[in-house]
Design a protein around this motif. Structure first.
Motif, PDB file in Angstrom:
ATOM      1  N   LEU A  59      85.100  65.491  -1.752  1.00 51.50           N
ATOM      2  CA  LEU A  59      83.716  65.748  -2.141  1.00 51.50           C
ATOM      3  C   LEU A  59      83.433  67.218  -1.820  1.00 51.50           C
ATOM      4  N   ARG A  60      82.827  67.917  -2.773  1.00 53.91           N
ATOM      5  CA  ARG A  60      82.640  69.362  -2.622  1.00 53.91           C
ATOM      6  C   ARG A  60      81.185  69.765  -2.870  1.00 53.91           C
ATOM      7  N   TRP A  61      80.717  70.681  -2.013  1.00 49.55           N
ATOM      8  CA  TRP A  61      79.453  71.375  -2.229  1.00 49.55           C
ATOM      9  C   TRP A  61      79.758  72.784  -2.736  1.00 49.55           C
ATOM     10  N   GLU A  62      79.029  73.215  -3.767  1.00 47.70           N
ATOM     11  CA  GLU A  62      79.219  74.553  -4.322  1.00 47.70           C
ATOM     12  C   GLU A  62      77.870  75.249  -4.497  1.00 47.70           C
ATOM     13  N   LYS A  63      77.908  76.566  -4.464  1.00 51.28           N
ATOM     14  CA  LYS A  63      76.727  77.396  -4.723  1.00 51.28           C
ATOM     15  C   LYS A  63      77.162  78.586  -5.573  1.00 51.28           C
ATOM     16  N   SER A  64      76.575  78.702  -6.756  1.00 55.77           N
ATOM     17  CA  SER A  64      76.920  79.784  -7.689  1.00 55.77           C
ATOM     18  C   SER A  64      78.410  79.807  -7.997  1.00 55.77           C
ATOM     19  N   GLY A  65      78.995  78.610  -8.127  1.00 54.82           N
ATOM     20  CA  GLY A  65      80.412  78.514  -8.464  1.00 54.82           C
ATOM     21  C   GLY A  65      81.357  78.756  -7.306  1.00 54.82           C
ATOM     22  N   ASP A  84      70.809  77.370  -5.814  1.00 53.00           N
ATOM     23  CA  ASP A  84      71.136  76.031  -6.310  1.00 53.00           C
ATOM     24  C   ASP A  84      72.479  75.578  -5.754  1.00 53.00           C
ATOM     25  N   TYR A  85      72.490  74.381  -5.195  1.00 48.49           N
ATOM     26  CA  TYR A  85      73.703  73.791  -4.619  1.00 48.49           C
ATOM     27  C   TYR A  85      74.084  72.562  -5.450  1.00 48.49           C
ATOM     28  N   PHE A  86      75.399  72.399  -5.710  1.00 47.13           N
ATOM     29  CA  PHE A  86      75.891  71.280  -6.513  1.00 47.13           C
ATOM     30  C   PHE A  86      76.868  70.450  -5.693  1.00 47.13           C
ATOM     31  N   CYS A  87      76.733  69.128  -5.834  1.00 44.66           N
ATOM     32  CA  CYS A  87      77.546  68.172  -5.078  1.00 44.66           C
ATOM     33  C   CYS A  87      78.346  67.317  -6.058  1.00 44.66           C
ATOM     34  N   SER A  88      79.685  67.319  -5.917  1.00 43.62           N
ATOM     35  CA  SER A  88      80.533  66.569  -6.851  1.00 43.62           C
ATOM     36  C   SER A  88      81.759  66.032  -6.128  1.00 43.62           C
ATOM     37  N   VAL A  89      82.384  65.023  -6.745  1.00 44.08           N
ATOM     38  CA  VAL A  89      83.634  64.474  -6.217  1.00 44.08           C
ATOM     39  C   VAL A  89      84.760  64.841  -7.165  1.00 44.08           C
ATOM     40  N   ARG A  90      85.967  65.055  -6.583  1.00 45.39           N
ATOM     41  CA  ARG A  90      87.086  65.601  -7.359  1.00 45.39           C
ATOM     42  C   ARG A  90      88.381  64.848  -7.076  1.00 45.39           C
ATOM     43  N   SER A  91      89.285  65.014  -8.019  1.00 44.04           N
ATOM     44  CA  SER A  91      90.635  64.482  -7.886  1.00 44.04           C
ATOM     45  C   SER A  91      91.589  65.462  -8.554  1.00 44.04           C
ATOM     46  N   GLN A  92      92.593  65.882  -7.781  1.00 45.74           N
ATOM     47  CA  GLN A  92      93.565  66.864  -8.263  1.00 45.74           C
ATOM     48  C   GLN A  92      92.881  68.143  -8.774  1.00 45.74           C
ATOM     49  N   ALA A 145      72.434  67.968  -7.681  1.00 47.66           N
ATOM     50  CA  ALA A 145      72.135  69.338  -7.276  1.00 47.66           C
ATOM     51  C   ALA A 145      70.907  69.376  -6.381  1.00 47.66           C
ATOM     52  N   ALA A 146      70.777  70.471  -5.661  1.00 42.85           N
ATOM     53  CA  ALA A 146      69.616  70.699  -4.797  1.00 42.85           C
ATOM     54  C   ALA A 146      69.200  72.150  -4.933  1.00 42.85           C
ATOM     55  N   ARG A 147      67.937  72.360  -5.200  1.00 45.49           N
ATOM     56  CA  ARG A 147      67.395  73.724  -5.318  1.00 45.49           C
ATOM     57  C   ARG A 147      66.614  74.045  -4.041  1.00 45.49           C
ATOM     58  N   LEU A 148      67.083  75.063  -3.344  1.00 45.05           N
ATOM     59  CA  LEU A 148      66.499  75.417  -2.047  1.00 45.05           C
ATOM     60  C   LEU A 148      65.716  76.724  -2.159  1.00 45.05           C
ATOM     61  N   LYS A 149      64.488  76.701  -1.641  1.00 46.75           N
ATOM     62  CA  LYS A 149      63.626  77.878  -1.558  1.00 46.75           C
ATOM     63  C   LYS A 149      63.429  78.225  -0.093  1.00 46.75           C
ATOM     64  N   VAL A 150      63.731  79.471   0.280  1.00 47.02           N
ATOM     65  CA  VAL A 150      63.568  79.930   1.658  1.00 47.02           C
ATOM     66  C   VAL A 150      62.392  80.892   1.703  1.00 47.02           C
ATOM     67  N   ILE A 151      61.382  80.544   2.508  1.00 45.71           N
ATOM     68  CA  ILE A 151      60.180  81.358   2.632  1.00 45.71           C
ATOM     69  C   ILE A 151      60.397  82.392   3.736  1.00 45.71           C
ATOM     70  N   LYS A 152      60.332  83.651   3.363  1.00 41.01           N
ATOM     71  CA  LYS A 152      60.574  84.723   4.324  1.00 41.01           C
ATOM     72  C   LYS A 152      59.378  84.889   5.243  1.00 41.01           C
ATOM     73  N   LYS A 153      59.647  85.048   6.535  1.00 39.08           N
ATOM     74  CA  LYS A 153      58.586  85.225   7.512  1.00 39.08           C
ATOM     75  C   LYS A 153      58.155  86.688   7.549  1.00 39.08           C
TER      76      LYS A 153
END
Length: 308
Positions: free
Chosen positions: A140-146, A194-202, A213-221
């Protein structure tokens, strides 16, 4: 004819394993990697299992023509891109160049969860996948911008972090509960995306997690003006110097006004320390009358003669 069509579909699926892959989130812009000469002919088709698949777009001598059903979403400037992607856009596409070159492009349009955190706060973005009875998947892999963020081997439970993502880890529940959520201690501005979650084989993606996928927004202090400045912060230091200058100016101005009011009061209410004598008032009046008489040229003469 049916055998030829089936053979073509099987061939397309085989080519897909070595072909190009594009992914996007519902509603976002999607660009197809069509690499045909600009001065030639290029076409993009959506494979639907028929002999005459629908044409998405065609470009001839730099002029782009959208296909039926894609007119309102096709970007005519780049020709082979959707300005707004739909969930139903997912599928296998084929690009055809005038010289005979063909490429298969797999498009996956997925639904993403959305979350926002303040800079420095802990982060958790969700992804679930049922490994038992879910087919032959290896990782299982998490990716961000490839780029790989984290990958876990579902058999050995070994976790590998991508370069620059060493602080990221998986939920403690793990495969037991099908929870492969990604967590880390403190959000940084560069974590936004944007983060993507997928399962893989070979090495090939077999399925998406839920959500994919999950879209994360970070609010700068922002720095609080009342908070002491960090060291070597010129901007904050300049602001402190400005406040000091204003305070000193206000204090000096207030002092000058107080001094002026005191002088006015002193000049207005002070009294001479001299008491007039018994005949002082009469002498003062005589002096005043003499001054008035001498200063009047039309007044009576004082040389001893009388006017008849």
């Amino acid at each position: 004819m049916n055998l030829i069509l089936q053979f073509a579909m099987i061939l397309a699926m085989i080519l897909h394993l070595d072909g190009k892959s594009v992914r996007g989130i519902v509603g976002d812009r999607v660009q197809f990697p069509v690499n045909c000469p600009m001065n030639g002919t290029a076409e993009l088709y959506l494979e639907d299992g028929t002999e005459n698949p629908p044409r998405v777009a065609a470009r001839r001598d730099g002029v782009c023509t959208p296909g039926d059903g894609f007119t309102d979403r096709l970007d005519l400037n780049s020709c082979f891109s959707f300005s707004r992607s739909l969930y139903t856009d997912s599928g296998l596409y084929e690009s055809r160049c005038g010289g005979g070159g063909r490429d298969h492009i797999q498009l996956d349009v997925v639904v993403a969860s959305e979350s926002s955190v303040s800079e420095g706060e802990p982060v958790t973005i969700r992804c679930y996948y049922k490994t038992a009875g879910g087919g032959q998947v290896e990782t299982l892999r998490w990716e961000k911008s490839g780029v790989m963020v984290l990958e876990v081997n579902l058999s050995t439970k070994e976790i590998t972090n991508g370069t620059g993502f060493e602080g990221k880890r998986l939920s403690a529940a793990g495969a037991t509960e099908g929870d492969f959520s990604l967590t880390w201690a403190q959000a940084q501005v560069q974590d936004e995306g944007d983060y993507f979650c997928s399962v893989r084989s070979q090495g090939v993606r077999r399925a998406w997690g839920d959500p994919a996928a999950a879209r994360l927004k970070v609010i700068k202090k922002d720095l609080d003006p009342t908070t002491p400045c960090p060291p070597q912060n010129r901007t904050c230091g300049g602001r402190m110097e400005t406040w000091i200058t204003v305070s000193i100016t206000a204090a000096v101005t207030s002092a000058l006004w107080a001094l002026c009011w005191f002088l006015v009061w002193w000049l207005k209410f002070r009294r001479p320390n001299v008491s007039p004598g018994p005949d002082g008032g009469r002498q003062l009046r005589d002096v005043k009358m003499g001054l008035l008489t001498n200063g009047n040229s039309a007044g009576p003469q004082t040389n001893g003669s009388s006017k008849v």
